[in-house]
Design a protein around this motif. Structure first.
Motif, PDB file in Angstrom:
ATOM      1  N   VAL A 124      59.130  -5.389  25.591  1.00  0.00           N
ATOM      2  CA  VAL A 124      57.808  -5.211  24.992  1.00  0.00           C
ATOM      3  C   VAL A 124      56.700  -5.313  26.039  1.00  0.00           C
ATOM      4  O   VAL A 124      55.536  -5.083  25.722  1.00  0.00           O
ATOM      5  CB  VAL A 124      57.553  -6.263  23.892  1.00  0.00           C
ATOM      6  N   TYR A 125      57.046  -5.663  27.267  1.00  0.00           N
ATOM      7  CA  TYR A 125      56.048  -5.747  28.337  1.00  0.00           C
ATOM      8  C   TYR A 125      56.262  -4.584  29.298  1.00  0.00           C
ATOM      9  O   TYR A 125      57.395  -4.215  29.600  1.00  0.00           O
ATOM     10  CB  TYR A 125      56.177  -7.067  29.096  1.00  0.00           C
ATOM     11  N   ARG A 126      55.156  -4.040  29.780  1.00  0.00           N
ATOM     12  CA  ARG A 126      55.301  -2.889  30.661  1.00  0.00           C
ATOM     13  C   ARG A 126      54.361  -3.003  31.862  1.00  0.00           C
ATOM     14  O   ARG A 126      53.308  -3.638  31.802  1.00  0.00           O
ATOM     15  CB  ARG A 126      55.054  -1.592  29.905  1.00  0.00           C
ATOM     16  N   LEU A 127      54.771  -2.357  32.936  1.00  0.00           N
ATOM     17  CA  LEU A 127      53.956  -2.250  34.146  1.00  0.00           C
ATOM     18  C   LEU A 127      53.725  -0.776  34.412  1.00  0.00           C
ATOM     19  O   LEU A 127      54.678  -0.017  34.648  1.00  0.00           O
ATOM     20  CB  LEU A 127      54.656  -2.915  35.339  1.00  0.00           C
ATOM     21  N   ASP A 128      52.457  -0.359  34.344  1.00  0.00           N
ATOM     22  CA  ASP A 128      52.094   1.032  34.609  1.00  0.00           C
ATOM     23  C   ASP A 128      51.764   1.197  36.085  1.00  0.00           C
ATOM     24  O   ASP A 128      51.016   0.403  36.659  1.00  0.00           O
ATOM     25  CB  ASP A 128      50.889   1.444  33.754  1.00  0.00           C
ATOM     26  N   SER A 146      48.275  10.334  44.214  1.00  0.00           N
ATOM     27  CA  SER A 146      48.653  11.748  44.118  1.00  0.00           C
ATOM     28  C   SER A 146      48.621  12.255  42.681  1.00  0.00           C
ATOM     29  O   SER A 146      48.791  13.448  42.440  1.00  0.00           O
ATOM     30  CB  SER A 146      50.064  11.936  44.687  1.00  0.00           C
ATOM     31  N   GLY A 147      48.398  11.348  41.724  1.00  0.00           N
ATOM     32  CA  GLY A 147      48.360  11.738  40.324  1.00  0.00           C
ATOM     33  C   GLY A 147      49.638  11.443  39.566  1.00  0.00           C
ATOM     34  O   GLY A 147      49.678  11.556  38.337  1.00  0.00           O
ATOM     35  N   LYS A 148      50.683  11.048  40.286  1.00  0.00           N
ATOM     36  CA  LYS A 148      51.939  10.709  39.620  1.00  0.00           C
ATOM     37  C   LYS A 148      51.854   9.324  39.012  1.00  0.00           C
ATOM     38  O   LYS A 148      51.295   8.410  39.605  1.00  0.00           O
ATOM     39  CB  LYS A 148      53.103  10.766  40.613  1.00  0.00           C
ATOM     40  N   SER A 149      52.413   9.180  37.830  1.00  0.00           N
ATOM     41  CA  SER A 149      52.415   7.883  37.144  1.00  0.00           C
ATOM     42  C   SER A 149      53.803   7.627  36.563  1.00  0.00           C
ATOM     43  O   SER A 149      54.463   8.552  36.089  1.00  0.00           O
ATOM     44  CB  SER A 149      51.378   7.848  36.023  1.00  0.00           C
ATOM     45  N   HIS A 150      54.207   6.371  36.632  1.00  0.00           N
ATOM     46  CA  HIS A 150      55.485   5.965  36.049  1.00  0.00           C
ATOM     47  C   HIS A 150      55.306   4.609  35.390  1.00  0.00           C
ATOM     48  O   HIS A 150      54.389   3.850  35.726  1.00  0.00           O
ATOM     49  CB  HIS A 150      56.595   5.903  37.103  1.00  0.00           C
ATOM     50  N   THR A 151      56.180   4.304  34.458  1.00  0.00           N
ATOM     51  CA  THR A 151      56.116   3.053  33.706  1.00  0.00           C
ATOM     52  C   THR A 151      57.507   2.469  33.593  1.00  0.00           C
ATOM     53  O   THR A 151      58.469   3.201  33.333  1.00  0.00           O
ATOM     54  CB  THR A 151      55.564   3.289  32.291  1.00  0.00           C
ATOM     55  N   PHE A 152      57.614   1.166  33.820  1.00  0.00           N
ATOM     56  CA  PHE A 152      58.877   0.514  33.491  1.00  0.00           C
ATOM     57  C   PHE A 152      58.602  -0.737  32.663  1.00  0.00           C
ATOM     58  O   PHE A 152      57.529  -1.322  32.731  1.00  0.00           O
ATOM     59  CB  PHE A 152      59.728   0.218  34.733  1.00  0.00           C
TER      60      PHE A 152
END
Length: 814
Positions: free
Chosen positions: A392-396, A401-407
């Motif tokens: 339930v917790y995330r790190l954005d 460069s405009g790339k984004s990822h989330t885990f």
């Protein structure tokens, strides 16, 4: 790939057959045969570092040289801690080798730790000598130049013994083979090999696998040549060390060339020319970048984040990693989201998985012989599903460069560790060189410190070492904040995820010394560790973790009596109490139980919350004192009905949500909710049977006798009623102290609260005696509260039950 298939892959990698449909793989980023390409760990093209500018003066060079030497000393200290961690289990394994059931044979122990003690002694001698010379120089550097600091002989002596690494390198493949084979065949050794730690000076722990620690000397022998090159470039030619360092560098390079010619099977991550890229942290996370949850292995290097998918190979072959994505750390922005609601569908699925896990676990405990092999694999499979579904917790992560990822992770504690590690590297301003992704991904098998997801079912151990039952945590207060903040405390436990393993207090008022006096309760099975975080709540900007600590849970030191502790979470000091009641556990519930607080007897609410003053009273009072003391007509002018009903519904369902809403609504709505709570109590705060006695006490002419009688009657109230009434009275006295601003005198406050706090008996409902005239009723109600408000020696209110009945405080420094 769906969650089930990932679970199947993991089980098959451990040679557990599971029937599953054939998997259709996406096209690899790299060709399969290229993924198995292995390079030598000791290639010397990494030594072609950029030349240090030679235009600087000798004084500037000597200053840089001193910085390099201090960095070498710090690096040696870290390496010695790693060697110490590597050698920690050696004595125990030697002792076990002579028993009837050895973990490793004596020959295997010798193979795994070959030459490691000698390497440790060699570097300990070098470290001690270098530290002594640097310390002596720093104490006298005001009177001496850098030319007096001579260390070349120490490096020359170190390199003259570098041949010890030759034996270690030749033996390395054999040692790793023993570790891998025994990790698969012996659960005792697997536990040891996958849970090794090294403690730093600031008492933080770094986790390693045994294979990762065995790789450290391979990495170190290359670094020796690199640091010699750096040191030589910052040493003026006229310095006494220059010739010695030249010779040491020549010998070191010659040794590496010889090793590379004789052993081409050793592997190392291929680095870009002039860049030393190191693995800082790795672990399993849930990748949510494409709106689909997938279990991934994340690697944090000194300049980039690499996300991979682990592809397990068949028996006897090496695992492989497939590339998913990478982000350079340069300019990377982080956003930590500390709370995310699960969907109803996810709740239903989690409940189903948890229930099945619970019953399987019970079967394994009672029928170890016949069911352990078949059912254990089902348990591990369902744990993997929970691991993917529950976060339930995330790190954005946002790249320039405009790339984004989330885990995502289920643990805020682990997510904060990732955030801290990434943030530290970002602030070091490391410049990213485009990586050789093929080689970097291929090297993950060798470099990884974590080999499998954190499955509790794969951790062996005796049952008595675990906590199984109810663990209660009472959060009292905190101090040491650098600036006022609204703070809440997050508590996590480990063990099986049959029940919720994380809970949070409500958020405090804006304060330098927040307090909660809130009790959190956990049903635990297999718990060994408690994790605590202090978090500052900020509107719209994301929450900030102020400090964290981990506490080892030992059943022998916990019991049914409260045990008070003080934890040092960085600069924040948190006081809490623990108690533990072992008992068999019930199956998990489909829904979390919610206990309403409005229209419920105050004794019932106090018992549910484990307090003497209900949270709804304390939270409303704190909020009024925070921003309503100067409000004209506070408690006389009520808020809007919709806002009051919203707060009432929130307090009946979710305390944290209610406290968050308190801060966003008009303060008059907060005061209105407090009045409504007392008004809707089934029985008044001051018990009905005391009405006649209090009315009679008001007629006592002698003021001292009247005071004694009134206080005696108050003392006869049940504990929750008495302490809540005292808590409210002290608050209303503080409100009346500012009556020149808020226009609320003691009489005004008594008029508002009197009818809610005290009611006459009702004839025909079990009460007998003379009836009370309505006008007299109101007078008594107001006059009783008014009398108490005028008392200057009211007893202090106790807001919570005592939690420190087990002796003196115990302070834990983290």
């Amino acid at each position: 790939m769906d969650i089930y298939q990932e679970a199947v892959d993991f089980l098959e990698s451990h040679h557990i057959a599971v029937e599953a449909e054939a998997e259709v793989l996406d096209e690899d980023v790299f060709q399969e045969e290229a993924g198995s390409c292995l390079l030598s760990p000791l290639h010397l093209h990494i030594l072609d570092l950029p030349e240090t500018p030679t235009s600087c003066s000798p004084e500037e060079m000597l200053e840089r040289r001193l910085v390099v030497l201090k960095g070498i000393l710090e690096s040696e200290e870290v390496y010695l801690r790693e060697l110490k961690a590597l050698l920690t289990p050696m004595k125990a394994l030697w002792a076990s080798a002579g028993t009837s059931q050895p973990v490793l044979s004596s020959g295997q122990v010798q193979t795994v730790f070959y030459q490691v003690p000698e390497l440790r002694d060699m570097h300990q001698s070098f470290y001690s000598a270098l530290k002594a010379r640097l310390s002596a120089h720093c104490q006298t550097e005001m009177n001496h130049s850098g030319f007096e600091l001579v260390v070349g002989d120490l490096f020359l002596k170190l390199v003259n013994h570098i041949g010890l690494y030759g034996g270690f390198i030749e033996n390395y493949e054999k040692a790793v083979e023993v570790v891998r084979k025994c990790t698969q065949s012996d659960r005792r050794f697997r536990t040891l090999a996958q849970n090794m730690t090294s403690n730093s000076q600031d008492k933080t722990r770094t986790s390693y696998t045994l294979e990762a620690l065995l790789y450290k000397p391979l990495d170190r022998v290359t670094k020796t040549t690199l640091v010699l090159l750096d040191l030589l470039k910052t040493t003026p030619e006229e310095h006494g060390d220059y010739t010695s360092l030249q010779e040491a560098l020549r010998l070191s390079r010659g040794f590496l060339y010889g090793i590379n010619e004789s052993s081409q099977s050793k592997r190392e991550v291929t680095l870009s020319p002039g860049i030393r890229r190191q693995l800082m942290r790795d672990g399993f996370v849930v990748d949510a970048s494409d709106s689909e949850r997938s279990l991934r292995h994340l690697f944090l290097y000194t300049d980039l984040l690499l996300c991979t998918r682990l592809k397990h190979s068949s028996r006897g072959k090496q695992d492989q990693y497939r590339f998913c994505w990478f982000l350079p750390l340069g300019g990377l922005r982080l956003h930590l989201v500390t709370e995310q609601e699960r969907s109803p569908e996810t709740h239903v699925r989690l409940y189903s998985i948890r229930t099945k896990m619970y019953h399987l676990s019970q079967q394994l405990r009672h029928h170890t012989g016949s069911l352990s092999s078949r059912d254990r694999k089902k348990l591990e499979q369902m744990e993997l599903m929970l691991l993917t579904l529950s976060p339930v917790y995330r790190l954005d992560l946002h790249s320039p460069s405009g790339k984004s990822h989330t885990f995502r992770l289920s643990s805020l504690y682990e997510l904060e560790e990732w955030r801290e590690a990434i943030h530290k590297l970002i602030t070091d301003n490391i410049e990213t060189v485009p990586p050789d992704l093929l080689t970097l991904t291929s090297a993950c098998v060798k470099l990884r410190m974590t080999q499998q997801p954190p499955l509790h079912s794969s951790i062996p151990g005796e049952d008595e070492e675990y906590l199984c039952g109810t663990l209660s945590v009472a959060i009292h207060s905190a101090c040491g904040l650098l600036q006022p903040a609204c703070v809440y405390v997050c508590v996590e436990v480990d063990g099986y995820e049959f029940y919720d393993k994380q809970a949070q207090t409500h958020s405090s008022v804006h304060s330098l010394s927040p307090h909660w006096e809130q009790e959190l309760s956990f049903q635990v099975d297999g718990a060994r560790e408690l994790r605590v975080l202090c978090v500052s709540q900020s509107d719209g900007e994301g929450d900030t973790v102020l400090g964290k600590a981990a506490v080892k849970l030992e059943s022998k030191s916990l019991n049914k009596r409260w045990r008070r502790q003080t934890l040092h979470l960085g600069q924040t000091e948190l006081t809490l109490s623990l108690k533990y009641c072992p008992h068999p556990l019930e199956p998990p519930s489909s829904t979390a139980q919610t206990h309403p607080v409005f229209c419920i007897p105050i004794e019932t609410v106090a018992q549910q919350e484990g307090v003497l003053v209900p949270h709804v009273v304390r939270c409303c009072v704190e909020e009024v004192e925070s921003r309503g003391m100067d409000e004209v007509g506070i408690y006389r002018i009520s808020g809007t009905t919709s806002d009051i009903n919203t707060l009432k519904a929130a307090f009946n369902s979710n305390l944290r949500e209610a406290v968050t809403r308190l801060r966003s609504l008009d303060v008059n709505a907060v005061s209105g909710v407090l009045k409504l709570y007392f008004r809707e109590l089934p029985e008044p705060l001051i018990p009905t049977e005391l009405f006649q006695s209090l009315a009679a006490a008001l007629d006592i002419q002698d003021i001292n006798s009247r005071l004694v009688s009134m206080l005696s009657l108050l003392q006869s109230c049940p504990d929750p009623n008495r302490h809540t009434f005292l808590y409210l009275l002290h608050h209303l006295q503080r409100v009346s102290d500012k009556q020149n601003v808020n226009k609320m005198s003691c009489m005004n406050l008594a008029t508002v609260f009197g009818p809610s706090l005290l009611r006459p008996p009702v004839v025909g409902q079990g009460h007998s005696g003379p009836t009370v005239d309505i006008s007299q009723e109101v007078v008594v109600q107001v006059q009783v509260v008014f009398f108490y408000l005028q008392c200057n020696n009211l007893p202090e209110a106790q807001t919570s039950l005592p939690h420190d009945t087990d002796g003196e405080d115990e302070t834990t420094h983290m």
